[in-house]
Design an enzyme around this catalytic site. Structure first.
Site, PDB file in Angstrom:
ATOM      1  N   GLY A 289      75.005  -8.411 -36.507  1.00 16.73           N
ATOM      2  CA  GLY A 289      75.165  -9.827 -36.838  1.00 16.73           C
ATOM      3  C   GLY A 289      76.142  -9.920 -37.979  1.00 16.73           C
ATOM      4  O   GLY A 289      76.756  -8.899 -38.343  1.00 16.73           O
ATOM      5  N   GLY A 290      76.315 -11.111 -38.558  1.00 12.30           N
ATOM      6  CA  GLY A 290      77.280 -11.307 -39.641  1.00 12.30           C
ATOM      7  C   GLY A 290      77.152 -10.255 -40.733  1.00 12.30           C
ATOM      8  O   GLY A 290      78.063  -9.473 -40.956  1.00 12.30           O
ATOM      9  N   ASP A 291      75.964 -10.209 -41.385  1.00 12.47           N
ATOM     10  CA  ASP A 291      75.789  -9.228 -42.464  1.00 12.47           C
ATOM     11  C   ASP A 291      74.539  -8.397 -42.190  1.00 12.47           C
ATOM     12  O   ASP A 291      73.810  -8.024 -43.085  1.00 12.47           O
ATOM     13  CB  ASP A 291      75.713  -9.934 -43.822  1.00 12.47           C
ATOM     14  CG  ASP A 291      74.590 -10.964 -43.883  1.00 12.47           C
ATOM     15  OD1 ASP A 291      73.954 -11.216 -42.824  1.00 12.47           O
ATOM     16  OD2 ASP A 291      74.342 -11.521 -44.968  1.00 12.47           O
ATOM     17  N   GLU A 292      74.320  -8.150 -40.909  1.00 11.67           N
ATOM     18  CA  GLU A 292      73.107  -7.486 -40.469  1.00 11.67           C
ATOM     19  C   GLU A 292      73.471  -6.185 -39.751  1.00 11.67           C
ATOM     20  O   GLU A 292      74.374  -6.163 -38.907  1.00 11.67           O
ATOM     21  CB  GLU A 292      72.433  -8.426 -39.476  1.00 11.67           C
ATOM     22  CG  GLU A 292      70.938  -8.330 -39.427  1.00 11.67           C
ATOM     23  CD  GLU A 292      70.402  -9.270 -38.368  1.00 11.67           C
ATOM     24  OE1 GLU A 292      70.653 -10.487 -38.473  1.00 11.67           O
ATOM     25  OE2 GLU A 292      69.776  -8.763 -37.426  1.00 11.67           O
TER      26      GLU A 292
ATOM     27  N   LEU B 135      72.409  -7.455 -45.683  1.00 16.79           N
ATOM     28  CA  LEU B 135      73.089  -7.492 -46.989  1.00 16.79           C
ATOM     29  C   LEU B 135      72.552  -8.657 -47.811  1.00 16.79           C
ATOM     30  O   LEU B 135      72.300  -9.739 -47.275  1.00 16.79           O
ATOM     31  CB  LEU B 135      74.593  -7.653 -46.806  1.00 16.79           C
ATOM     32  CG  LEU B 135      75.319  -6.536 -46.041  1.00 16.79           C
ATOM     33  CD1 LEU B 135      76.809  -6.828 -45.986  1.00 16.79           C
ATOM     34  CD2 LEU B 135      75.055  -5.175 -46.676  1.00 16.79           C
TER      35      LEU B 135
END
Lengths: 345, 197
Positions: free
Chosen positions: A251-254, A211
């Site tokens: 992942g966080g924004d992955e 993102l």
């Protein structure tokens, strides 16, 4: 009560009543094969007093291994082996027993229910008092019932454990926030896909999605807004993809996408651009609106040999997708890049 | 021992006092609120913790609570039926209790029920000696015998006499009228479609 008198020959004289108390399922037949006396439980089974004087063969058929002779009372008396008598009125119930000759053609038969005990108890409404105290019938019924109870508990336990196992497995393979697959879930899916490919299965593609501008959402609107955006992203991605595709939050924004719908580069690029467009639509959280974008790198699986190292192939594919993503980011974000375009993979 | 025994205590608390109270007791005893699995084994000390916690939360003396637990056992149709295999009437049932431990083993190989021993019987007076791994089986037995007297329709006075020292407890049954009330009835084979107890 008069005690049974022992005759000098060593035989015992018992009244039918006393015999009935010891052996409630006895029968005595006369020389013509007619029922002469019977125990109280046998009376219950054969329908009461009317059984007296009836032919034994009108109530039972003799089940024997060899059938060269008919169902004669002689035959009943003659055998030293176990008797198996089938109830004519209820052929599903077979009684088991033995017989002795009493002299003058009279025969004493003592019977019991073998494995058909439960059916017989139900069919004739039998109670504890219908069985001799020495009979194991009550223990057998007790055992059968205890067994059902124990097996019932075990069965319930097994299904609870199975549910728990499935829940644990689902939890271990999914991301709790978005409900998407997690890295482990995706790795399993790609391994399976790679193995299928080696066996002649279809080629597939992997998209690595990151993102853009998501950090700003977290920084300006807070983590709750960030979480909300991630959940909406998950929904939008899932909706845009085909049923067989897998979306994982790694992942966080992955995100990593396993795309099974073909490997046509132009079509994949259109799909990537459509995803970016969808993710660029505004998000609303508690009355505030925000916008993000996404960069995507897509790599297509190469044909592999059955004997090839799948792990290595998977790693290569992932690296190609990573490089494509990096190229997309470097190219100005909000872009979709195919690994083939950058000359690597 | 088998979770079956702990689960009976759990069922007693939940059925009579509700899930919230059970949760309180479980918390106090250091047990998860989901409780016990009948067929899994647990440490004996857990049973003691459970009973202690229940006594504390309900503010009831141990023996009174154990008697109620014993009586509650008979409300499970499976337990009631297995006990009723012991005899046609209450008197015969009382005599069958000598075999209780063995009958328990017949059902479940290593089930640790207490041993009951009829040490004296005179007229309508039955005196049992109860020995079990946990102190208090005497009270549980007394509750169970009381509930079974009701089930058979018998009128009996049941007294739990705790005995110091020996590790054995005594329960006395005074059978006043074996046919005081209507028997709840017992068919040797259960109806085919029976819901779980």
């Amino acid at each position: 009560m008069t005690p049974p008198a022992a005759t000098p020959q060593g035989s015992v004289v018992l009244s039918a009543d006393a015999l009935g108390r010891l052996m409630p399922m006895f029968l005595i037949c006369d020389a013509q094969g007619r029922i002469d006396a019977l125990g109280p439980t046998m009376k219950k089974i054969l329908g009461g007093e009317a059984a007296l004087g009836a032919l034994l063969t009108s109530h039972f058929t003799l089940r024997v291994a060899q059938t060269e002779e008919g169902d004669s009372p002689d035959r009943v008396a003659g055998t030293r082996r176990r008797l198996h008598l089938v109830l004519r009125a209820r052929p599903e119930i077979v009684l088991r027993g033995s017989s002795v000759e009493l002299g003058e053609g009279r025969v004493l038969i003592n019977l019991t229910f073998g494995i058909h005990l439960a059916e017989a108890v139900r069919a004739f409404d039998l109670t504890e008092t219908d069985f001799a105290a020495s009979d194991m019938a009550i223990e057998l019924l007790y055992m059968a019932e205890a067994n059902v109870a124990v097996l019932g508990e075990l069965g319930a336990l097994t299904s609870r454990l199975e549910m728990a196992r499935r829940t644990a497995e689902a939890q271990a393979l999914s991301d709790p926030l978005t409900g998407l697959a997690n890295r482990r879930g995706l790795d399993q899916a790609i391994d399976a896909e790679m193995a299928a490919l080696a066996q002649g299965g279809s080629a597939f593609a992997v998209a690595h999605l990151d993102l853009d501008y998501f950090k700003q959402v977290n920084d300006t609107l807070g983590h709750a807004a960030g979480d909300h955006v991630l959940m909406i992203v998950a929904q939008r991605l899932t909706r845009e993809l085909r049923r067989g595709d897998i979306v994982a939050r790694t992942g966080g924004d992955e995100f990593l996408l396993l795309l099974r719908g073909g490997t046509d580069e132009a079509a994949l690029r259109r799909l990537g651009e459509r995803l970016i467009h969808r993710l660029e639509q505004p998000y609303t959280f508690e009355g505030k609106t925000c916008q993000i974008s996404a960069s995507i790198g897509i790599a297509v699986s190469l044909p592999i040999e059955e004997t090839a190292d799948h792990g290595q192939q998977t790693q290569r594919l992932m690296e190609a997708a990573d490089r494509a993503l990096y190229a997309a980011k470097r190219g100005g974000r909000g872009r979709c890049v195919m690994a083939g375009e950058i000359g690597a993979g | 021992m088998y979770g079956l025994i702990n689960k009976s205590v759990q069922a007693f608390l939940r059925d009579n006092y509700g899930s919230a109270l059970w949760a309180q007791v479980a918390h106090r005893a250091g047990i998860g609120v989901e409780g016990f699995e009948a067929m899994l084994r647990y440490d004996d000390s857990l049973t003691e913790h459970l009973i202690d916690a229940a006594c504390a939360v309900l503010d009831r003396p141990r023996n009174a609570l154990l008697e109620d637990i014993g009586a509650h056992l008979v409300t499970f149709d499976t337990v009631r039926r297995l006990l009723r295999f012991g005899g046609v009437d209450y008197c015969e049932f009382l005599f069958s209790l000598n075999e209780l431990q063995d009958r328990g083993r017949m059902a479940l190989g290593d089930l640790e029920l207490p041993s009951l021993f009829l040490i004296r019987q005179c007229g309508g007076r039955f005196l049992f000696e109860v020995r079990g791994a946990i102190c208090g089986w005497g009270a549980v037995t007394a509750g169970l015998l009381r509930a079974m007297a009701d089930d058979y329709g018998a009128l009996a006075l049941i007294e739990d006499q705790e005995l110091a020292g020996h590790g054995a407890e005594r329960v006395q049954v005074l059978l006043l009228d074996p046919e005081f009330n209507t028997d709840r009835g017992f068919a040797l084979t259960a109806p085919r479609s029976r819901g779980a107890a």
